[in-house]
Each structure stands twice: as C-alpha cells, then as structure tokens.
Design an enzyme around this catalytic site. Structure first.
Site, short mmCIF file in Angstrom:
data_model
loop_
_atom_site.label_atom_id
_atom_site.label_comp_id
_atom_site.label_asym_id
_atom_site.label_seq_id
_atom_site.Cartn_x
_atom_site.Cartn_y
_atom_site.Cartn_z
N CYS A 53 -0.64 -0.68 8.00
CA CYS A 53 -0.71 0.10 6.57
C CYS A 53 -1.76 1.33 6.82
CB CYS A 53 -0.74 -0.65 5.61
SG CYS A 53 0.78 -1.56 4.98
N THR A 71 21.24 -39.45 0.21
CA THR A 71 22.33 -38.68 -1.41
C THR A 71 23.72 -37.59 -1.18
OG1 THR A 71 19.81 -37.82 -1.21
CG2 THR A 71 21.36 -36.59 -2.19
N GLY A 79 16.89 -38.27 -1.01
CA GLY A 79 16.49 -39.32 -2.07
C GLY A 79 15.16 -40.03 -1.75
N GLU A 92 0.75 -1.34 0.05
CA GLU A 92 0.08 -0.06 0.03
C GLU A 92 0.87 0.76 0.48
OE1 GLU A 92 -2.40 -2.86 2.22
OE2 GLU A 92 -0.07 -2.70 2.21
N GLU A 125 14.76 -32.85 -1.56
CA GLU A 125 15.33 -32.92 -3.16
C GLU A 125 15.38 -34.54 -2.56
OE1 GLU A 125 18.16 -31.05 -5.49
OE2 GLU A 125 16.93 -28.70 -5.02
N CYS A 136 -2.45 -4.37 6.99
CA CYS A 136 -2.30 -4.68 8.30
C CYS A 136 -2.10 -3.05 9.47
CB CYS A 136 -0.16 -4.60 8.73
SG CYS A 136 1.29 -3.31 8.57
#
Length: 367
Positions: free
Chosen positions: A89, A201, A299, A57, A297, A80
């Site tokens: 805001c 991994t 394994g 804003e 990610e 807020c």
C-alpha cells in the site's frame, strides 16, 4: 499538541468503516481509510473488505480517481510495505501523490512494524502517528493478540438467569434466553473462526454449533475431551464432513475416538498431564492455524478452565429476566479464586437490550 477536530473527525470515520470488515478479513486486520483533498474536502473512503482482497487505501483510491494528488489520507493501521496477497500500500500511496498520511497505530506484523511509515517518509510524505490509537488498538485487539502472542482472541459466552444459573437443578437449559438473544449468538458465530465446547455439552445438549443465520465465516466446531469419551451418535459427528470438527484429546485416550475420525472429525492428541497445560496447547494449535477469534460456549467446566487459566479476553453474557433458585449450576466452574483480591477484573462494559433479555459485553482488564 492539540489535534485539530477535523483530523479526529476523519479518523473516527475511518475506524467506523473499518468495522465493516469484521468476520470477512481475518486473519488480516480490520482497516479503514478516508481521503481528503488538498482543500479539506472529502473525496473517498474504503475499508479492507475480504481476506486477500484490496486493502483499505486502495479501495479509497479507486473511488478518488485523480483527486488524490496533494491530499491527506487517514488510515487506522500503518500501511503495508511488503508483497503479500496484494502489492504494498505504501507504493500505491506514493503513486497517488498523497502529501500527508495520518496513521492511528503502527502494525506489529514483522514485515511492516514501522517500515511502512519509514518508506512513506523516505518518499517525502508527511506521516503523523498516534491519532485515536487507543480506539484503533481496541478495534484490532484480536489481530494484535494473535500477532504478538500467537494465540487467538477468546470470547466466553453464556446465557443465565437473574440469579446466575445456566440451567435448572435437573439440567434443563432450553431456553433461558429469548429468540432475539439466540439470533445475536448466531450472528456472532458467523464471525468467528471456531466455536468450542466440552464433552459434557456434547453429551447433554447435542449441539450443532453452526451459524444458522449464515455469515462471512463457517466456524470450525471444537470439542475438548481429555478422556476421549464422546457419544457414538450426535449431530457434531454426523455433520463432521460438512463442517470441520476438531476434537482435542489426551494423547493416551486418542484411540477411543477412531470412530469419530472415520466419520470425518480431526482428532488432535495432546500430551499434557496438567489440565492447564492441555488448554494452553489447545490455544497454541488454534493460533497456529491462524484462528483469530474463538468462541467458548461452555459448559461450566470448560468456561471454568478458561477462567482458571486467565485465557478469556471478552465476555458475552445474556441475562434473562427470570430466576430458578436451588442448586442449579453457575456459568463458571473450575477452581476459582480464594480471595476477592485475586478476582478477575473486567472493564469496557457495554449493556444492550435484547428483549426480553440484556446482553452484557466486557473485556478483560490487563495490567
């Protein structure tokens, strides 16, 4: 009640520009704002650009100058009304002389949660709530999950062949996907708070787990190892002082990782006899650290554990135009389900061409 098309147009624009903040503003929400003058003409727009910086804003008001009086403000999240890293805001909106505020959704953050709307209405401003609410909730799904549950949004990622394999039977996996797909992965890494893998991994792939294209964030590297068995030399350990490495380990095996701790890794002992409880406590700790997005990610064992716990919210699956056959490993191991009726349901499919591969993106369907 029929919503005017012009209202939908401006709110869609606010949602579009809010996306620009992804990776820059977390743990704050993504927010966009569009300002229209009293005659219906576009005046300004803004979005929350960085954590601790001005909100959407205020960014719009900076561009608007004196053309705010009597205008309409479209904003994707309830303004807020409390002092945090920036002033409220709501007070900026009141001071700007805005006559009408159209809000996509309320902010569940406890210090806001309807109080922002109430403050604006008390000041005589017309507030309309709920326009494009579903899109706004999707935009901020990671933020909303963390605020409501204390847990991060979990993205599972893997690359596989057309026959659903993440490596050959001998374990060779570099590279299943092409360079364009790997670039997309590094772009994603640069927008998350942490990248998580299992011990296997680390042993087999010796990954760096960094966002090598850069990006707004430098993700922590997270390793799960209940046994505390990790290599004495590897890239993660060698770079632990440069980029954070968090190692979650069963408390009774934590002493095995003293060398990792001496080299800069943070060792986090977990007391949990059940593997499911172990993973639950990992996610609680990451949420406590205000991590909003965590990328898993692999394994296959770790992805399987997340799947068994129903702990993944989103998937990024790269499918390469090749097949390997045989007894090669699938992307998700774990216990799995015994009946198709119990299979995890995913929706909101998005298919993207990343030549020569396809990227499938989907989110978990929650009832």
């Amino acid at each position: 009640m029929m919503v005017p098309e012009v209202d939908q147009q401006w709110m869609r624009r606010a949602l579009e520009i809010a996306e620009n903040g992804r990776g820059y503003v977390e743990p704050n929400p993504l927010v966009g704002a569009v300002l229209i003058d009293r005659s219906g003409q576009f005046v300004a727009e803004g979005w929350h650009q960085r954590f601790g910086g001005p909100h959407a804003e205020v960014e719009a008001f900076r561009q608007a100058g004196e053309r705010t009086v009597g205008g309409t403000l479209y904003v994707t999240l309830e303004p807020c009304c409390h002092y945090g890293k920036t002033p409220p805001c709501t007070e900026a909106i009141i001071a700007a002389g805005i006559a009408r505020v159209v809000v996509a959704m309320l902010d569940p953050f406890p210090q806001v949660a309807g109080k922002g709307k109430q403050r604006l209405e008390e000041a005589g401003i017309q507030v309309e709530l709920g326009l494009c609410q579903q899109a706004a909730e999707r935009l901020n799904a990671p933020y909303l999950k963390r605020i409501r549950t204390g847990l991060p949004w979990v993205i599972g990622k893997w690359a596989m062949t057309l026959d659903g394999k993440i490596a050959t039977a001998t374990g060779e996996s570099r590279w299943i996907s092409g360079s364009a797909a790997r670039q997309r992965v590094h772009e994603l890494r640069g927008k998350v708070d942490a990248i998580l893998v299992g011990a296997k991994t680390v042993w087999h792939d010796d990954p760096q787990l960094t966002a090598r294209l850069g990006g707004p964030r430098r993700p922590a590297r997270v390793v799960l190892t209940r046994s505390g068995c990790l290599p004495e030399t590897c890239q993660l350990r060698a770079t632990a002082r440069a980029d954070a490495v968090l190692v979650f380990v069963d408390a009774k095996n934590a002493e095995r990782l003293k060398g990792w701790a001496d080299d800069g890794a943070e060792i986090l002992p977990i007391v949990a006899d059940d593997p499911r409880h172990f993973l639950d406590r990992v996610l609680v700790e990451l949420g406590r650290r205000q991590m909003t997005n965590v990328l898993v990610e692999g394994g296959a064992g770790v992805l399987g554990a997340f799947h068994d716990n129903d702990a993944m919210d989103e998937l990024w699956v790269f499918v390469a135009p090749r097949t390997v056959g045989g007894q090669a490993p699938p992307p998700i191991a774990g216990t799995g389900v015994a009946r198709l009726a119990d299979a995890r349901l995913w929706d909101e499919w998005n298919v993207e061409s990343v030549p020569p591969d396809l990227l499938l993106r989907t989110r978990r369907r929650r009832s």
